[in-house]
Enzyme design. Structure first.
Site, PDB file in Angstrom:
ATOM      1  N   ASP A   1      -6.390  12.933 -25.470  1.00 23.70           N
ATOM      2  CA  ASP A   1      -6.398  11.559 -24.963  1.00 23.70           C
ATOM      3  C   ASP A   1      -5.738  10.727 -26.067  1.00 23.70           C
ATOM      4  OD1 ASP A   1      -6.916   8.920 -24.424  1.00 23.70           O
ATOM      5  OD2 ASP A   1      -9.030   9.206 -23.932  1.00 23.70           O
TER       6      ASP A   1
ATOM      7  N   GLU B   1      -0.558   4.819  -0.424  1.00 24.76           N
ATOM      8  CA  GLU B   1      -1.433   5.974  -0.694  1.00 24.76           C
ATOM      9  C   GLU B   1      -0.653   7.283  -0.656  1.00 24.76           C
ATOM     10  OE1 GLU B   1      -4.829   5.977   1.865  1.00 24.76           O
ATOM     11  OE2 GLU B   1      -5.740   4.299   0.795  1.00 24.76           O
TER      12      GLU B   1
ATOM     13  N   ARG C   1      -2.220  -2.876 -18.255  1.00 26.58           N
ATOM     14  CA  ARG C   1      -3.476  -2.121 -18.248  1.00 26.58           C
ATOM     15  C   ARG C   1      -3.370  -1.071 -17.145  1.00 26.58           C
ATOM     16  NH1 ARG C   1      -6.635  -5.264 -21.711  1.00 26.58           N
ATOM     17  NH2 ARG C   1      -8.160  -3.609 -21.678  1.00 26.58           N
TER      18      ARG C   1
ATOM     19  N   TYR D   1       0.847  -1.197   0.000  1.00 28.62           N
ATOM     20  CA  TYR D   1       0.000   0.000   0.000  1.00 28.62           C
ATOM     21  C   TYR D   1       0.880   1.244   0.000  1.00 28.62           C
ATOM     22  CZ  TYR D   1      -5.021  -0.491   0.223  1.00 28.62           C
ATOM     23  OH  TYR D   1      -6.327  -0.667  -0.112  1.00 28.62           O
TER      24      TYR D   1
ATOM     25  N   LYS E   1      -2.137  -0.313 -25.117  1.00 29.01           N
ATOM     26  CA  LYS E   1      -2.540  -0.430 -26.521  1.00 29.01           C
ATOM     27  C   LYS E   1      -1.270  -0.449 -27.401  1.00 29.01           C
ATOM     28  CE  LYS E   1      -7.130   1.516 -25.748  1.00 29.01           C
ATOM     29  NZ  LYS E   1      -7.197   2.331 -24.522  1.00 29.01           N
TER      30      LYS E   1
ATOM     31  N   THR F   1      -3.619   5.514 -22.012  1.00 27.62           N
ATOM     32  CA  THR F   1      -3.468   4.181 -21.430  1.00 27.62           C
ATOM     33  C   THR F   1      -2.107   3.653 -21.865  1.00 27.62           C
ATOM     34  OG1 THR F   1      -4.642   3.285 -23.337  1.00 27.62           O
ATOM     35  CG2 THR F   1      -5.910   3.582 -21.314  1.00 27.62           C
TER      36      THR F   1
END
Ligand code: DSN
Length: 411
Positions: free
Chosen positions: A199, A52, A234, A50, A228, A225
């Site tokens: 984008d 954060e 991902r 973790y 692709k 992203t």
């Protein structure tokens, strides 16, 4: 201990999917084959942690290695895209949809006006579809493509912007096959004093590989992203001018997300290293060459391609002259071992779940080493199956034999 011995059910499903990927021709424009190294990072012990908040400001102990990792990932993003010095990078977005919503949330108030491409012409759900959070919370006004050319009409976009005065203009597409004139978007945004957002999820690998113009000199914020054309995990990245950095970072965490997926961030870093090599440049070039040949060969077989061809990795095949719908064609091609996605065409009279076209792309087949000769062969198979569906099973066997000669990275 292994997955095979401990959870045979899941192991077997993965093996079946591996076989499916190996034995079919993947023409889904948004998919690719991540390398073993990307997957090694993604499946690493980093998934246990973790972290954060951001480096040196974490809410959890034990983050000294994670901090270094996240900083390295950001540095590699800068290098791969050649980011200007006054740009900021956030590698925490879980995927493309949250990244886009995080930008809107950072820079706009609910109800503000955004101008973007409509879905049927090649936009995205998060670019203001009425069924998406974006469309429900912001006032989207859409531009499309010219009916005559199938291309962006920058004069029309300017006229619309002048009329509606958007707070943000979004340039980014999932089904547009032509090179985008990013400079024109800057001029339009300047004219109406809007924030300019790109984008680049679909074309990011082409940009990294210098096979498409770079948006960075012209935009205020860019999302992408990584899975692709970039061939990564991902995950997604937001890049923005420094003046938006605080708002963007706050919007990602704590605005929308909790703990970042540091295993995915490590995989982003691996992807960026791969994407800055000369062999990746060659790959990006070949993706475009392959798409051009595939489009041309399909046209030679009488298929209509929106905008009459392609400059990038994808094409939209308009099937209205072939007496078959997009969904039917997608299913038929799949029964022949050729995997694609159905796609609307501009101003499509049919519904999105069974539109008038299919979208084809070359990133995945190019990762397998396929070149121009193979594209012509694939086009011939597509034409043959659409003309005579009864040969699909036979073609599937041929495809299975053919794919054995083109090993997919990572499989
Ligand atoms: N679903 C992706 C695509 O196929 O283009 C976009 O998010």
């Amino acid at each position: 201990m292994s997955l095979k011995s401990q959870d045979k059910e899941i192991y077997d499903l993965i093996q079946r999917e591996r076989k499916r990927q190996a034995e079919t021709i993947n023409l889904i424009a948004s998919e690719n084959f991540a390398s073993r190294e990307v997957m090694e990072a993604l499946g690493s012990i980093l998934t246990n942690k973790y972290a954060e908040n951001y480096p040196r400001k974490r809410y959890y102990g034990g983050c000294e290695v994670i901090d270094e990792l996240e900083e390295l990932a950001k540095e590699r993003v800068r290098k791969t895209f050649g980011l200007p010095l006054d740009w900021h990078v956030n590698v925490q977005p879980y995927s493309g949809s949250p990244a886009n919503l995080e930008v809107y949330n950072a820079l706009l108030e609910p109800g503000d006006t955004i101008m973007s491409m409509d879905l049927a012409s090649g936009g995205h759900l998060t670019h203001g579809s009425p069924v998406n959070f974006s469309g429900k919370n912001y006032k989207f006004v859409h531009y499309g493509v010219s009916e005559k050319t199938g291309r962006l009409d920058y004069m029309e976009i300017l006229k619309l912007a002048d009329k509606i005065n958007p707070k943000l203009i979004l340039c980014g597409y999932t089904a547009y096959s032509r090179e985008v004139d990013f400079k024109k978007f800057r001029e339009i945004a300047d004219k109406v004093k809007a924030i300019a957002m790109a984008d680049i999820s679909h074309i990011a690998g082409l940009i990294a590989g210098a096979a498409h113009l770079s948006p960075f000199p012209f935009f205020d914020v860019v999302t992408t992203t990584v899975h692709k054309t970039l061939r990564g995990p991902r995950a997604a990245i937001i890049m923005c001018k420094d003046k938006y950095a605080t708002a963007i970072d706050k919007s990602v965490f704590p605005g929308m997300q909790g703990g970042p997926h540091e295993n995915a961030i490590a995989a982003i870093a691996v992807t960026m290293k791969e994407a800055s090599t000369s062999s990746f440049r060659k790959y990006a070039e070949q993706v475009v060459k392959n798409a051009k040949i595939l489009a041309q060969s399909l046209q030679d077989f009488g298929f209509k391609i929106i905008s009459d061809g392609t400059d990038n990795h994808l094409m939209i095949v308009d099937l209205t002259n072939k007496n078959i719908s997009g969904l039917e064609a997608r299913k038929l091609l799949e029964s022949a071992g050729i995997v694609s996605s159905q796609s609307p065409i501009p101003k499509d009279p049919r519904k999105p779940w069974d539109p008038s076209g299919v979208r084809l792309g070359t990133p995945a087949v190019t990762s397998r080493g396929m070149k121009e000769k193979e594209m012509s062969k694939i086009a011939a198979w597509i034409a043959a199956v659409i003309t005579d569906p009864s040969i699909a099973a036979k073609v599937k066997q041929e495809v299975k034999r053919f794919t054995k000669n083109f090993k997919a990275p990572g499989l």
